[in-house]
Write a protein that holds these residues in place. Sequence first.
Motif, PDB file in Angstrom:
ATOM      1  N   MET A   1      -5.520  -7.972  -3.801  1.00 39.70           N
ATOM      2  CA  MET A   1      -4.889  -9.257  -3.505  1.00 39.70           C
ATOM      3  C   MET A   1      -3.498  -9.272  -4.132  1.00 39.70           C
ATOM      4  O   MET A   1      -3.206  -8.493  -5.038  1.00 39.70           O
ATOM      5  N   GLY A   2      -2.669 -10.184  -3.656  1.00 39.69           N
ATOM      6  CA  GLY A   2      -1.324 -10.252  -4.208  1.00 39.69           C
ATOM      7  C   GLY A   2      -0.694 -11.629  -4.096  1.00 39.69           C
ATOM      8  O   GLY A   2      -1.212 -12.503  -3.384  1.00 39.69           O
TER       9      GLY A   2
ATOM     10  N   VAL B   1       8.576 -20.907  -2.797  1.00 39.10           N
ATOM     11  CA  VAL B   1       7.241 -21.099  -2.238  1.00 39.10           C
ATOM     12  C   VAL B   1       6.449 -19.839  -2.557  1.00 39.10           C
ATOM     13  O   VAL B   1       6.904 -18.733  -2.259  1.00 39.10           O
ATOM     14  N   TYR B   2       5.289 -20.032  -3.165  1.00 31.72           N
ATOM     15  CA  TYR B   2       4.455 -18.903  -3.565  1.00 31.72           C
ATOM     16  C   TYR B   2       3.302 -18.748  -2.587  1.00 31.72           C
ATOM     17  O   TYR B   2       2.602 -19.719  -2.265  1.00 31.72           O
ATOM     18  N   TYR B   3       3.105 -17.498  -2.151  1.00 29.58           N
ATOM     19  CA  TYR B   3       2.088 -17.174  -1.159  1.00 29.58           C
ATOM     20  C   TYR B   3       1.029 -16.246  -1.731  1.00 29.58           C
ATOM     21  O   TYR B   3       1.361 -15.242  -2.376  1.00 29.58           O
ATOM     22  N   CYS B   4      -0.194 -16.566  -1.462  1.00 29.01           N
ATOM     23  CA  CYS B   4      -1.323 -15.693  -1.747  1.00 29.01           C
ATOM     24  C   CYS B   4      -1.535 -14.795  -0.529  1.00 29.01           C
ATOM     25  O   CYS B   4      -1.385 -15.256   0.613  1.00 29.01           O
ATOM     26  N   ALA B   5      -1.880 -13.529  -0.763  1.00 34.56           N
ATOM     27  CA  ALA B   5      -2.092 -12.608   0.342  1.00 34.56           C
ATOM     28  C   ALA B   5      -3.257 -11.671   0.047  1.00 34.56           C
ATOM     29  O   ALA B   5      -3.447 -11.258  -1.102  1.00 34.56           O
ATOM     30  N   ALA B   6      -4.009 -11.356   1.094  1.00 37.18           N
ATOM     31  CA  ALA B   6      -5.140 -10.439   0.981  1.00 37.18           C
ATOM     32  C   ALA B   6      -4.784  -9.116   1.644  1.00 37.18           C
ATOM     33  O   ALA B   6      -4.334  -9.107   2.801  1.00 37.18           O
ATOM     34  N   SER B   7      -4.966  -8.031   0.930  1.00 39.97           N
ATOM     35  CA  SER B   7      -4.526  -6.734   1.438  1.00 39.97           C
ATOM     36  C   SER B   7      -5.629  -6.020   2.207  1.00 39.97           C
ATOM     37  O   SER B   7      -6.776  -6.461   2.246  1.00 39.97           O
ATOM     38  N   SER B   8      -5.250  -4.892   2.803  1.00 40.43           N
ATOM     39  CA  SER B   8      -6.179  -4.047   3.555  1.00 40.43           C
ATOM     40  C   SER B   8      -6.568  -2.807   2.762  1.00 40.43           C
ATOM     41  O   SER B   8      -7.217  -1.904   3.302  1.00 40.43           O
ATOM     42  N   VAL B   9      -6.170  -2.771   1.487  1.00 38.80           N
ATOM     43  CA  VAL B   9      -6.492  -1.636   0.630  1.00 38.80           C
ATOM     44  C   VAL B   9      -7.233  -2.117  -0.607  1.00 38.80           C
ATOM     45  O   VAL B   9      -7.192  -3.295  -0.952  1.00 38.80           O
ATOM     46  N   MET B  10      -7.871  -1.190  -1.292  1.00 36.96           N
ATOM     47  CA  MET B  10      -8.669  -1.567  -2.461  1.00 36.96           C
ATOM     48  C   MET B  10      -7.835  -1.732  -3.719  1.00 36.96           C
ATOM     49  O   MET B  10      -8.150  -2.540  -4.593  1.00 36.96           O
TER      50      MET B  10
ATOM     51  N   VAL C   1       2.444  -3.160  -3.282  1.00 40.50           N
ATOM     52  CA  VAL C   1       3.632  -4.000  -3.199  1.00 40.50           C
ATOM     53  C   VAL C   1       4.114  -4.137  -1.760  1.00 40.50           C
ATOM     54  O   VAL C   1       5.051  -4.877  -1.488  1.00 40.50           O
ATOM     55  N   ARG C   2       3.489  -3.409  -0.832  1.00 42.47           N
ATOM     56  CA  ARG C   2       3.973  -3.349   0.549  1.00 42.47           C
ATOM     57  C   ARG C   2       3.485  -4.537   1.357  1.00 42.47           C
ATOM     58  O   ARG C   2       2.287  -4.674   1.594  1.00 42.47           O
ATOM     59  N   PRO C   3       4.382  -5.392   1.809  1.00 47.69           N
ATOM     60  CA  PRO C   3       3.963  -6.571   2.591  1.00 47.69           C
ATOM     61  C   PRO C   3       3.142  -6.218   3.822  1.00 47.69           C
ATOM     62  O   PRO C   3       2.231  -6.968   4.201  1.00 47.69           O
ATOM     63  N   TYR C   4       3.414  -5.055   4.445  1.00 53.76           N
ATOM     64  CA  TYR C   4       2.688  -4.710   5.673  1.00 53.76           C
ATOM     65  C   TYR C   4       1.247  -4.317   5.405  1.00 53.76           C
ATOM     66  O   TYR C   4       0.458  -4.167   6.331  1.00 53.76           O
ATOM     67  N   GLU C   5       0.895  -4.162   4.144  1.00 51.13           N
ATOM     68  CA  GLU C   5      -0.499  -3.878   3.792  1.00 51.13           C
ATOM     69  C   GLU C   5      -1.263  -5.159   3.470  1.00 51.13           C
ATOM     70  O   GLU C   5      -2.384  -5.100   2.984  1.00 51.13           O
ATOM     71  N   TYR C   6      -0.641  -6.289   3.741  1.00 48.87           N
ATOM     72  CA  TYR C   6      -1.287  -7.586   3.561  1.00 48.87           C
ATOM     73  C   TYR C   6      -1.401  -8.275   4.930  1.00 48.87           C
ATOM     74  O   TYR C   6      -0.474  -8.967   5.354  1.00 48.87           O
ATOM     75  N   PRO C   7      -2.511  -8.120   5.605  1.00 48.40           N
ATOM     76  CA  PRO C   7      -2.655  -8.747   6.924  1.00 48.40           C
ATOM     77  C   PRO C   7      -2.965 -10.237   6.889  1.00 48.40           C
ATOM     78  O   PRO C   7      -2.857 -10.915   7.921  1.00 48.40           O
TER      79      PRO C   7
END
Length: 123
Positions: free
Chosen positions: A33-34, A92-101, A105-111
């Motif tokens: 997560m990020g 504005v702060y955003y929570c993001a869930a990634s596709s890796v374990m 830091v890569r935004p494209y790994e957060y779908p």
Amino acid sequence: VQLVESGGGLVQAGGSLRLSCAASGRIFSNYGMGWFRQAPGKEREFVASISWSGGSTYYADSVKGRFTISRNNAKNTLLLQMNSLKPEDTAVYYCAASSVMGWTVRPYEYPYWGQGTQVTVSS
């Protein structure tokens, strides 16, 4: 997958805030997560990331030593403790869930992304 942030607000410089992100819709504990942020007129930037277990974290240089990312897999919750806040942390702060374990830091790994919560730090 749904991500809902909370905890933003207005705080004076030097103060603290704790952001929360409630996740639902998939197995929360399987993925990293990020947190990202976007200030007015600027591009979205990485803030912090945490691995699936919480055992590994990574921070942007601008927040290292002041922010702490953590997660509670039993409650499907991601946290960001922000101390010693500065006016330049306003965004504005955003929570993001990634596709890796692991952390990433890569935004494209957060779908998956939340809608964001406003943090304003006054000087």
